[in-house]
Design a protein around this motif. Sequence first.
Motif, PDB file in Angstrom:
ATOM      1  N   VAL A 117       0.831  -1.201   0.000  1.00 39.50           N
ATOM      2  CA  VAL A 117       0.000   0.000   0.000  1.00 39.50           C
ATOM      3  C   VAL A 117       0.868   1.254   0.000  1.00 39.50           C
ATOM      4  O   VAL A 117       0.620   2.214  -0.749  1.00 39.50           O
ATOM      5  N   VAL A 118       1.911   1.263   0.826  1.00 42.23           N
ATOM      6  CA  VAL A 118       2.803   2.429   0.888  1.00 42.23           C
ATOM      7  C   VAL A 118       3.477   2.674  -0.457  1.00 42.23           C
ATOM      8  O   VAL A 118       3.513   3.807  -0.962  1.00 42.23           O
ATOM      9  N   PHE A 119       3.991   1.618  -1.076  1.00 45.65           N
ATOM     10  CA  PHE A 119       4.683   1.794  -2.351  1.00 45.65           C
ATOM     11  C   PHE A 119       3.705   2.076  -3.494  1.00 45.65           C
ATOM     12  O   PHE A 119       4.118   2.625  -4.523  1.00 45.65           O
ATOM     13  N   SER A 120       2.443   1.705  -3.338  1.00 40.54           N
ATOM     14  CA  SER A 120       1.451   2.110  -4.333  1.00 40.54           C
ATOM     15  C   SER A 120       1.309   3.630  -4.353  1.00 40.54           C
ATOM     16  O   SER A 120       1.140   4.245  -5.421  1.00 40.54           O
ATOM     17  N   TRP A 121       1.389   4.236  -3.182  1.00 40.59           N
ATOM     18  CA  TRP A 121       1.375   5.697  -3.098  1.00 40.59           C
ATOM     19  C   TRP A 121       2.690   6.279  -3.601  1.00 40.59           C
ATOM     20  O   TRP A 121       2.701   7.314  -4.280  1.00 40.59           O
ATOM     21  N   VAL A 122       3.793   5.646  -3.247  1.00 42.76           N
ATOM     22  CA  VAL A 122       5.109   6.165  -3.646  1.00 42.76           C
ATOM     23  C   VAL A 122       5.231   6.232  -5.165  1.00 42.76           C
ATOM     24  O   VAL A 122       5.761   7.197  -5.726  1.00 42.76           O
ATOM     25  N   PHE A 123       4.723   5.203  -5.867  1.00 46.13           N
ATOM     26  CA  PHE A 123       4.850   5.137  -7.323  1.00 46.13           C
ATOM     27  C   PHE A 123       3.578   5.593  -8.046  1.00 46.13           C
ATOM     28  O   PHE A 123       3.416   5.306  -9.234  1.00 46.13           O
ATOM     29  N   SER A 124       2.706   6.282  -7.342  1.00 43.97           N
ATOM     30  CA  SER A 124       1.491   6.801  -7.982  1.00 43.97           C
ATOM     31  C   SER A 124       1.857   7.811  -9.067  1.00 43.97           C
ATOM     32  O   SER A 124       2.792   8.603  -8.921  1.00 43.97           O
ATOM     33  N   THR A 125       1.100   7.780 -10.156  1.00 44.33           N
ATOM     34  CA  THR A 125       1.410   8.663 -11.286  1.00 44.33           C
ATOM     35  C   THR A 125       1.169  10.132 -10.961  1.00 44.33           C
ATOM     36  O   THR A 125       1.968  11.007 -11.299  1.00 44.33           O
ATOM     37  N   ASP A 126       0.058  10.430 -10.276  1.00 48.49           N
ATOM     38  CA  ASP A 126      -0.348  11.822 -10.070  1.00 48.49           C
ATOM     39  C   ASP A 126       0.264  12.451  -8.823  1.00 48.49           C
ATOM     40  O   ASP A 126       0.670  13.611  -8.848  1.00 48.49           O
ATOM     41  N   TYR A 127       0.323  11.696  -7.709  1.00 43.71           N
ATOM     42  CA  TYR A 127       0.757  12.302  -6.454  1.00 43.71           C
ATOM     43  C   TYR A 127       1.806  11.450  -5.730  1.00 43.71           C
ATOM     44  O   TYR A 127       1.962  11.546  -4.523  1.00 43.71           O
ATOM     45  N   GLY A 128       2.515  10.604  -6.454  1.00 44.51           N
ATOM     46  CA  GLY A 128       3.523   9.761  -5.840  1.00 44.51           C
ATOM     47  C   GLY A 128       4.811  10.512  -5.530  1.00 44.51           C
ATOM     48  O   GLY A 128       5.142  11.522  -6.165  1.00 44.51           O
ATOM     49  N   LEU A 129       5.546  10.000  -4.567  1.00 48.42           N
ATOM     50  CA  LEU A 129       6.805  10.625  -4.159  1.00 48.42           C
ATOM     51  C   LEU A 129       7.835  10.605  -5.284  1.00 48.42           C
ATOM     52  O   LEU A 129       8.539  11.597  -5.519  1.00 48.42           O
ATOM     53  N   ASN A 131       7.414  10.459  -8.612  1.00 46.82           N
ATOM     54  CA  ASN A 131       7.083  11.431  -9.652  1.00 46.82           C
ATOM     55  C   ASN A 131       7.178  12.860  -9.143  1.00 46.82           C
ATOM     56  O   ASN A 131       7.452  13.786  -9.922  1.00 46.82           O
ATOM     57  N   GLY A 132       6.956  13.053  -7.854  1.00 45.00           N
ATOM     58  CA  GLY A 132       7.142  14.378  -7.287  1.00 45.00           C
ATOM     59  C   GLY A 132       8.587  14.830  -7.371  1.00 45.00           C
ATOM     60  O   GLY A 132       8.880  15.996  -7.670  1.00 45.00           O
ATOM     61  N   ILE A 133       9.512  13.889  -7.113  1.00 42.40           N
ATOM     62  CA  ILE A 133      10.936  14.203  -7.223  1.00 42.40           C
ATOM     63  C   ILE A 133      11.306  14.478  -8.684  1.00 42.40           C
ATOM     64  O   ILE A 133      12.065  15.414  -8.980  1.00 42.40           O
ATOM     65  N   LEU A 134      10.772  13.661  -9.596  1.00 43.35           N
ATOM     66  CA  LEU A 134      11.059  13.876 -11.021  1.00 43.35           C
ATOM     67  C   LEU A 134      10.549  15.240 -11.483  1.00 43.35           C
ATOM     68  O   LEU A 134      11.223  15.958 -12.235  1.00 43.35           O
ATOM     69  N   ALA A 135       9.343  15.596 -11.036  1.00 50.06           N
ATOM     70  CA  ALA A 135       8.791  16.897 -11.429  1.00 50.06           C
ATOM     71  C   ALA A 135       9.600  18.042 -10.836  1.00 50.06           C
ATOM     72  O   ALA A 135       9.741  19.102 -11.470  1.00 50.06           O
ATOM     73  N   SER A 143       4.343   6.841 -15.688  1.00 49.45           N
ATOM     74  CA  SER A 143       3.247   5.953 -15.261  1.00 49.45           C
ATOM     75  C   SER A 143       3.837   4.607 -14.849  1.00 49.45           C
ATOM     76  O   SER A 143       3.823   3.625 -15.610  1.00 49.45           O
ATOM     77  N   TRP A 144       4.365   4.559 -13.638  1.00 48.77           N
ATOM     78  CA  TRP A 144       5.093   3.373 -13.190  1.00 48.77           C
ATOM     79  C   TRP A 144       4.224   2.122 -13.182  1.00 48.77           C
ATOM     80  O   TRP A 144       4.645   1.072 -13.660  1.00 48.77           O
ATOM     81  N   MET A 145       3.038   2.216 -12.626  1.00 51.74           N
ATOM     82  CA  MET A 145       2.194   1.042 -12.450  1.00 51.74           C
ATOM     83  C   MET A 145       1.278   0.786 -13.636  1.00 51.74           C
ATOM     84  O   MET A 145       0.628  -0.259 -13.705  1.00 51.74           O
ATOM     85  N   GLN A 146       1.199   1.730 -14.589  1.00 54.67           N
ATOM     86  CA  GLN A 146       0.333   1.555 -15.750  1.00 54.67           C
ATOM     87  C   GLN A 146       1.107   1.177 -17.005  1.00 54.67           C
ATOM     88  O   GLN A 146       0.492   0.843 -18.021  1.00 54.67           O
ATOM     89  N   ASP A 147       2.406   1.229 -16.960  1.00 48.82           N
ATOM     90  CA  ASP A 147       3.235   0.895 -18.121  1.00 48.82           C
ATOM     91  C   ASP A 147       3.644  -0.580 -18.038  1.00 48.82           C
ATOM     92  O   ASP A 147       4.315  -0.986 -17.083  1.00 48.82           O
ATOM     93  N   PRO A 148       3.253  -1.405 -19.020  1.00 46.86           N
ATOM     94  CA  PRO A 148       3.618  -2.832 -18.972  1.00 46.86           C
ATOM     95  C   PRO A 148       5.117  -3.091 -18.930  1.00 46.86           C
ATOM     96  O   PRO A 148       5.550  -4.125 -18.435  1.00 46.86           O
TER      97      PRO A 148
END
Length: 289
Positions: A117-129, A131-135, A143-148
């Motif tokens: 659950v924690v890492f689902s938030w960490v790698f979330s596309t919109d509000y993940g940690l 992607n926040g660092i990348l931005a 899209s970590w979890m949506q890209d095959p």
Amino acid sequence: MQRKITPYLLVLPLTLFLGIFTYFPILSSLDLSFREWDFMSSDKPFVGLENYALLLSSRDFWNSLNVTAIFALVSVPLRLCLALMISSYLVREGIVSRLLRGALFLPSVTSAVSIAVVFSWVFSTDYGLVNGILAAVGLPRVSWMQDPQLALGVLIAVNTWKQLGYDVVIYIAALQAVPRELYDAAAVDGGRRWHVFRRVTFPLVMPTTYFLLIVSVIEAFQVFTIVDVMTRGGPAGATDVLVNMLFRIGFSLFDVGTGSALAVLLFIFLIVLALVKAHVLGRRVHYEA
């Protein structure tokens, strides 16, 4: 007579426990793999090898086997290599070393659901940690979890992080058992650090490596919780490991017979894999007398 019976009476509770909760379910799964059952009906007609034929002719089965094999081939060597390197530094006694050991071991005893659950938030596309660092540094969101092509790699990273502490602790125990005299002799002979590791350390921790290899491969082929919570086998079957497929067939589609057949095939595959590893690596494992 009492002295002969007493040992059997002492192991009787454990024997009953294993028989009821381990061996009986295994035999029941084997029997159900030859039958058709949906949890609801009282009838369990015998269908022979039909369930096995259905699995072996299924494209989803071979995809799941391929995904699981990739997961194991990447995660197991990564775990063992990282664990051996980290344990080589943490084997030294000290407060900092002990704190780091505890910090590394903590994820291995933490609930897999919580970690997922924690890492689902960490790698979330919109509000993940991540992607926040990348931005923040001007890079596009991913899209970590949506890209095959990325989802399986994320699961491998999360599983490695969770299991790494266990491997490190086991390796530290093995390194502490290596006689100090061998390192002193290697230093007198002018051996470099790499040569000492290759000729002294690694051969003496080979039994531990062999043990961790067996355990890690079995764990990799049985991974489920992290996959179920983070991706549920998606996207497009890119993370649909064997146990996830088993759960879907048996407990979502209520096809207990085919699910049991898949469990039996997984059991046979792991047994064969363990025997192959024992044959290939057994000669290189040196046990102390």
